[in-house]
Each structure stands twice: as C-alpha cells, then as structure tokens.
Design an enzyme around this catalytic site. Structure first.
Site, PDB file in Angstrom:
ATOM      1  N   ALA A  64      -7.981  -3.207   0.845  1.00 16.39           N
ATOM      2  CA  ALA A  64      -7.369  -4.332   0.886  1.00 16.39           C
ATOM      3  C   ALA A  64      -6.338  -4.343   1.925  1.00 16.39           C
ATOM      4  O   ALA A  64      -6.366  -3.366   2.906  1.00 16.39           O
ATOM      5  CB  ALA A  64      -6.314  -3.946  -0.578  1.00 16.39           C
ATOM      6  N   GLY A 109     -10.070  -0.613  -1.058  1.00 15.60           N
ATOM      7  CA  GLY A 109     -10.721  -1.514  -1.964  1.00 15.60           C
ATOM      8  C   GLY A 109     -12.164  -1.908  -1.531  1.00 15.60           C
ATOM      9  O   GLY A 109     -12.840  -2.381  -2.063  1.00 15.60           O
ATOM     10  N   GLU A 112     -13.977   0.381  -3.433  1.00 19.72           N
ATOM     11  CA  GLU A 112     -14.031   0.086  -4.737  1.00 19.72           C
ATOM     12  C   GLU A 112     -14.995  -1.429  -4.876  1.00 19.72           C
ATOM     13  O   GLU A 112     -15.543  -1.377  -5.878  1.00 19.72           O
ATOM     14  CB  GLU A 112     -12.607  -0.187  -5.252  1.00 19.72           C
ATOM     15  CG  GLU A 112     -11.657   0.898  -5.093  1.00 19.72           C
ATOM     16  CD  GLU A 112     -10.307   0.664  -5.321  1.00 19.72           C
ATOM     17  OE1 GLU A 112      -9.576  -0.142  -4.421  1.00 19.72           O
ATOM     18  OE2 GLU A 112      -9.947   0.959  -6.448  1.00 19.72           O
ATOM     19  N   GLU A 132      -5.867   5.642  -0.308  1.00 20.52           N
ATOM     20  CA  GLU A 132      -4.694   5.131  -0.821  1.00 20.52           C
ATOM     21  C   GLU A 132      -3.380   5.893  -0.850  1.00 20.52           C
ATOM     22  O   GLU A 132      -2.308   5.470  -0.386  1.00 20.52           O
ATOM     23  CB  GLU A 132      -4.945   4.550  -2.221  1.00 20.52           C
ATOM     24  CG  GLU A 132      -5.818   3.103  -2.096  1.00 20.52           C
ATOM     25  CD  GLU A 132      -7.139   3.339  -2.258  1.00 20.52           C
ATOM     26  OE1 GLU A 132      -7.629   4.446  -2.013  1.00 20.52           O
ATOM     27  OE2 GLU A 132      -7.795   2.444  -2.552  1.00 20.52           O
TER      28      GLU A 132
HETATM   29  N1  CO8 Z   1      -5.866  -3.978   6.239  1.00 23.84           N
HETATM   30  C1  CO8 Z   1      -5.554  -4.792   7.210  1.00 23.84           C
HETATM   31  N2  CO8 Z   1      -5.690  -4.752   8.377  1.00 23.84           N
HETATM   32  C2  CO8 Z   1      -6.654  -3.871   8.673  1.00 23.84           C
HETATM   33  C3  CO8 Z   1      -7.132  -2.755   7.837  1.00 23.84           C
HETATM   34  C4  CO8 Z   1      -6.466  -3.207   6.136  1.00 23.84           C
HETATM   35  N3  CO8 Z   1      -7.044  -2.204   5.266  1.00 23.84           N
HETATM   36  N4  CO8 Z   1      -7.818  -1.974   8.282  1.00 23.84           N
HETATM   37  C5  CO8 Z   1      -7.812  -2.148   9.522  1.00 23.84           C
HETATM   38  N5  CO8 Z   1      -7.273  -3.092   9.703  1.00 23.84           N
HETATM   39  C6  CO8 Z   1      -6.953  -3.813  11.078  1.00 23.84           C
HETATM   40  C7  CO8 Z   1      -6.207  -3.134  12.126  1.00 23.84           C
HETATM   41  O1  CO8 Z   1      -4.826  -3.251  11.514  1.00 23.84           O
HETATM   42  C8  CO8 Z   1      -6.449  -3.590  13.327  1.00 23.84           C
HETATM   43  O2  CO8 Z   1      -5.751  -4.863  13.458  1.00 23.84           O
HETATM   44  P1  CO8 Z   1      -5.260  -5.062  15.132  1.00 23.84           P
HETATM   45  O3  CO8 Z   1      -6.549  -5.132  15.865  1.00 23.84           O
HETATM   46  O4  CO8 Z   1      -4.592  -6.541  14.737  1.00 23.84           O
HETATM   47  O5  CO8 Z   1      -4.219  -4.110  15.516  1.00 23.84           O
HETATM   48  C9  CO8 Z   1      -7.980  -3.785  13.220  1.00 23.84           C
HETATM   49  O6  CO8 Z   1      -8.106  -3.938  11.714  1.00 23.84           O
HETATM   50  C10 CO8 Z   1      -8.907  -2.907  13.719  1.00 23.84           C
HETATM   51  O7  CO8 Z   1      -8.525  -1.567  13.244  1.00 23.84           O
HETATM   52  P2  CO8 Z   1      -8.285  -0.168  14.008  1.00 23.84           P
HETATM   53  O8  CO8 Z   1      -7.735  -0.638  15.436  1.00 23.84           O
HETATM   54  O9  CO8 Z   1      -7.284   0.547  13.189  1.00 23.84           O
HETATM   55  O10 CO8 Z   1      -9.554   0.322  14.109  1.00 23.84           O
HETATM   56  P3  CO8 Z   1      -9.983   1.852  14.310  1.00 23.84           P
HETATM   57  O11 CO8 Z   1     -11.384   1.968  14.825  1.00 23.84           O
HETATM   58  O12 CO8 Z   1      -9.021   2.588  15.314  1.00 23.84           O
HETATM   59  O13 CO8 Z   1      -9.788   2.428  12.830  1.00 23.84           O
HETATM   60  C11 CO8 Z   1      -9.947   2.476  10.422  1.00 23.84           C
HETATM   61  C12 CO8 Z   1     -10.513   2.093  11.979  1.00 23.84           C
HETATM   62  C13 CO8 Z   1     -10.063   4.000  10.485  1.00 23.84           C
HETATM   63  C14 CO8 Z   1     -10.972   2.081   9.476  1.00 23.84           C
HETATM   64  C15 CO8 Z   1      -8.527   2.240  10.329  1.00 23.84           C
HETATM   65  O14 CO8 Z   1      -8.408   0.433  10.701  1.00 23.84           O
HETATM   66  C16 CO8 Z   1      -7.863   2.317   8.993  1.00 23.84           C
HETATM   67  O15 CO8 Z   1      -7.555   3.311   8.617  1.00 23.84           O
HETATM   68  N6  CO8 Z   1      -7.821   1.246   8.155  1.00 23.84           N
HETATM   69  C17 CO8 Z   1      -7.057   1.372   7.000  1.00 23.84           C
HETATM   70  C18 CO8 Z   1      -8.062   2.076   6.099  1.00 23.84           C
HETATM   71  C19 CO8 Z   1      -7.154   2.258   4.714  1.00 23.84           C
HETATM   72  O16 CO8 Z   1      -6.328   2.735   4.478  1.00 23.84           O
HETATM   73  N7  CO8 Z   1      -7.649   1.265   3.548  1.00 23.84           N
HETATM   74  C20 CO8 Z   1      -7.255   1.473   2.274  1.00 23.84           C
HETATM   75  C21 CO8 Z   1      -6.249   0.348   2.140  1.00 23.84           C
HETATM   76  S1  CO8 Z   1      -5.348   0.369   0.532  1.00 23.84           S
HETATM   77  C22 CO8 Z   1      -6.334  -0.266  -0.598  1.00 23.84           C
HETATM   78  O17 CO8 Z   1      -7.342  -0.829  -0.218  1.00 23.84           O
HETATM   79  C23 CO8 Z   1      -5.857  -0.418  -1.948  1.00 23.84           C
HETATM   80  C24 CO8 Z   1      -6.602  -1.198  -2.785  1.00 23.84           C
HETATM   81  C25 CO8 Z   1      -6.212  -1.216  -4.236  1.00 23.84           C
HETATM   82  C26 CO8 Z   1      -5.116  -2.412  -3.990  1.00 23.84           C
HETATM   83  C27 CO8 Z   1      -4.439  -2.590  -5.260  1.00 23.84           C
HETATM   84  C28 CO8 Z   1      -3.260  -3.641  -5.004  1.00 23.84           C
HETATM   85  C29 CO8 Z   1      -2.158  -3.662  -5.701  1.00 23.84           C
END
Ligand code: CO8
Length: 258
Positions: A64, A109, A112, A132
């Site tokens: 998400a 997400g 999921e 998460e």
């Molecule tokens: N949300 C928003 N932006 C994201 C996300 C995300 N989940 N993942 C990556 N991005 C963005 C980064 O911020 C970055 O943006 P920018 O270039 O503007 O800085 C761009 O994508 C590229 O990402 P990275 O530079 O971080 O790329 P890396 O190759 O270094 O890393 C990863 C890749 C490991 C995937 C890393 O981006 C990461 O850890 N992302 C987050 C993963 C995460 O924690 N996902 C779970 C999110 S929580 C969730 O999904 C809850 C679901 C249920 C919600 C219920 C609602 C109430």
C-alpha cells in the site's frame, strides 16, 4: 474507461491487468485500488483468465502507498482497508480464473493482492513478504488470514512477525507461489497455463472456483454440500451436454459457456 495507474488489455479471452506506477514501485494508493476495483467490475464473460502483474522492471506491487497512509486517520484507515478487502473479495468472486504474475517485489498490500488471486507464479527475481510490522502496523488487506490459510499459521506468524522479504524460491518452498520462472518466461508461462484452462468448460471452471473458494471457509459437511449443489447445477447446461457428447463422439468439445 481511461485509467491512470493501471492498464487493462485483452487478447481474446485472456485479460492482463498491469498495475502501472513504476516510480512508486506500483504501490497501491486509493486511486489505484479504486481503478482496480472498477476494472474488475468492467470485466465481461469474454474474459476467462485474468493475469495481474506489475509495470516496470522491479516490482509487482511494493505494498500500500506508505506516503498516503502516513497522513490518514484511524477512520480513513478503516475505509482504506475496506477498499482493499473489497478488491480481494472481488477477485475471489470473479467467475474467471485469476493469476498473479509476480514479476518483482510483492510486499505488504502487493503480497495480499497476489494472495487474492487463484494462482501465483513468480519470477526468479521476485521477493515476497508482509513487512507491515516494520511500519508499526499489520497487514490490512486480508494478509494475516489468507497467508495463514495458505502456508499455515506458524509460518505466517514467522513471516509477519519478522517482516522479512523472502526470495521466490523460498516462497515456493512454503507453498506461497506455485512455480518460479526466469523473468522473461513468467508471462509466457502464465499464458500457457491459461491456454490449458481455456480448453475446458468455462461454467465448470467458474463453479469449481466458487466451490473451492467458499467451501474452504466451511466445515467439511457444509463444503461437500456446496460441491453437491455446484455439481448438480451444471447438469442441463449446454457445456455439460457438449462436454459429454464430445467425449462419446471422440472429438474435442466446443464449449460456449452456456
Ligand atoms: N509506498 C509508497 N512508495 C513506495 C513504496 C510504498 N509501499 N515502496 C516503494 N516506494 C517508492 C519509494 O519511496 C521510492 O520513491 P522515490 O524514488 O520518490 O524516493 C521509489 O518507490 C523506489 O523505491 P526505493 O528507492 O525504496 O527502491 P529500493 O530498490 O531501494 O527498495 C523496496 C525497494 C525494498 C521495495 C523498498 O522500496 C521498500 O521497502 N518499500 C516499502 C515496502 C513495504 O513496506 N510495503 C508494505 C507497505 S504497508 C502495506 O502494504 C499495508 C497494506 C494494508 C493497508 C491497510 C490500510 C489501512
């Protein structure tokens, strides 16, 4: 309908839905989830197999959208979670088969979303996980329940409590993905599986999906009753008559889905 964050493309009976926000690794913001929901509602019986995948090189869906979530209140979080749950429930209720082609990160997400599909195939470079807790929350689109049902409660706890990203090969070992393919073969593999299904009766596949999906939530007696009803409901359909007639006439069946 024009979409901003997804692409919906059909090639005959196979439709591909690509989540396409590669700059944010295809993270699911509300707009993207709403677009997925309306795309699913727009599908007709022409679509027999729906393949979900991620745009760009790196990611299926990296979760998400954390930027959007960081600013929402508890009541908005409830609405956001409800939207995600609706999308997963819609996938499970679709009469067509859904396949997640996990081409890269499938986190939170995104994992999921894959879990909401009937079948999951992954590329060798995919990483899956429910991280998460590392953000101070828990999975909110059904991940705690669907993952536990798929891989077992203890493995689900391990994955969710550690918040780790596991490689596709390990996910296969856990039963979270069916097969792991070289990246360039992933979509082709999904289409090959789709083609095998397309030879079979569409009504029968929809009924089998319904019975497996809804039976899994019930005790054995009630689930078997669901099967009995589903089995009987197919008799009298054109597909049932054609399927059995074709067998007896030693020819391939020409199913119409009626
Ligand atoms: N949300 C928003 N932006 C994201 C996300 C995300 N989940 N993942 C990556 N991005 C963005 C980064 O911020 C970055 O943006 P920018 O270039 O503007 O800085 C761009 O994508 C590229 O990402 P990275 O530079 O971080 O790329 P890396 O190759 O270094 O890393 C990863 C890749 C490991 C995937 C890393 O981006 C990461 O850890 N992302 C987050 C993963 C995460 O924690 N996902 C779970 C999110 S929580 C969730 O999904 C809850 C679901 C249920 C919600 C219920 C609602 C109430």
């Amino acid at each position: 309908m024009a979409y901003e964050n997804i692409r919906l493309e059909s090639q005959g009976p196979v439709t591909t839905l690509t989540i396409d926000r590669p700059k944010a690794l295809n993270a699911l913001n509300s707009k993207t989830l709403q677009e997925i929901e309306s795309a699913l509602q727009s599908l007709t019986s022409e679509t027999r197999v729906l393949i979900l995948t991620g745009g760009g090189e790196k990611s299926f869906v990296a979760g998400a959208d954390i930027a959007e979530m960081s600013a929402i209140s508890a009541s908005q979080a409830r609405e956001f979670a409800a939207l995600g749950h609706r999308v997963m429930a819609a996938l499970e209720s679709l009469p067509c088969v859904t396949i997640a082609a996990v081409n890269g990160f499938a986190l939170g997400g995104g994992c999921e979303l894959a879990l909401g599909c009937d079948l999951i195939y992954a590329s060798e470079k995919a990483k899956l996980g429910l991280p998460e807790v590392s953000l101070g929350v828990i999975p909110g689109f059904g991940g705690t329940q669907r993952l536990a049902r798929l891989v077992g409660k203890m493995r689900a706890k391990e994955l969710i409590f550690t918040g780790g990203h596991i490689p596709a090969a390990q996910a296969k070992e856990y039963g979270l993905v069916l097969e792991v393919l070289p990246p360039e073969q992933l979509m082709e593999h999904c289409r090959t599986v789709a083609t095998k299904m397309l030879k079979n009766g569409p009504l029968a596949i929809s009924q089998a999906k319904r019975v497996i999906e809804f039976g899994a939530d019930q005790d054995l007696r009630a689930a078997n009753e669901l099967e009995r009803q589903g089995f009987a409901a197919l008799f009298g359909s054109e597909d049932q008559r054609e399927g059995m007639k074709a067998f007896l006439e030693k020819r391939a069946a020409a199913f119409t889905g009626k």
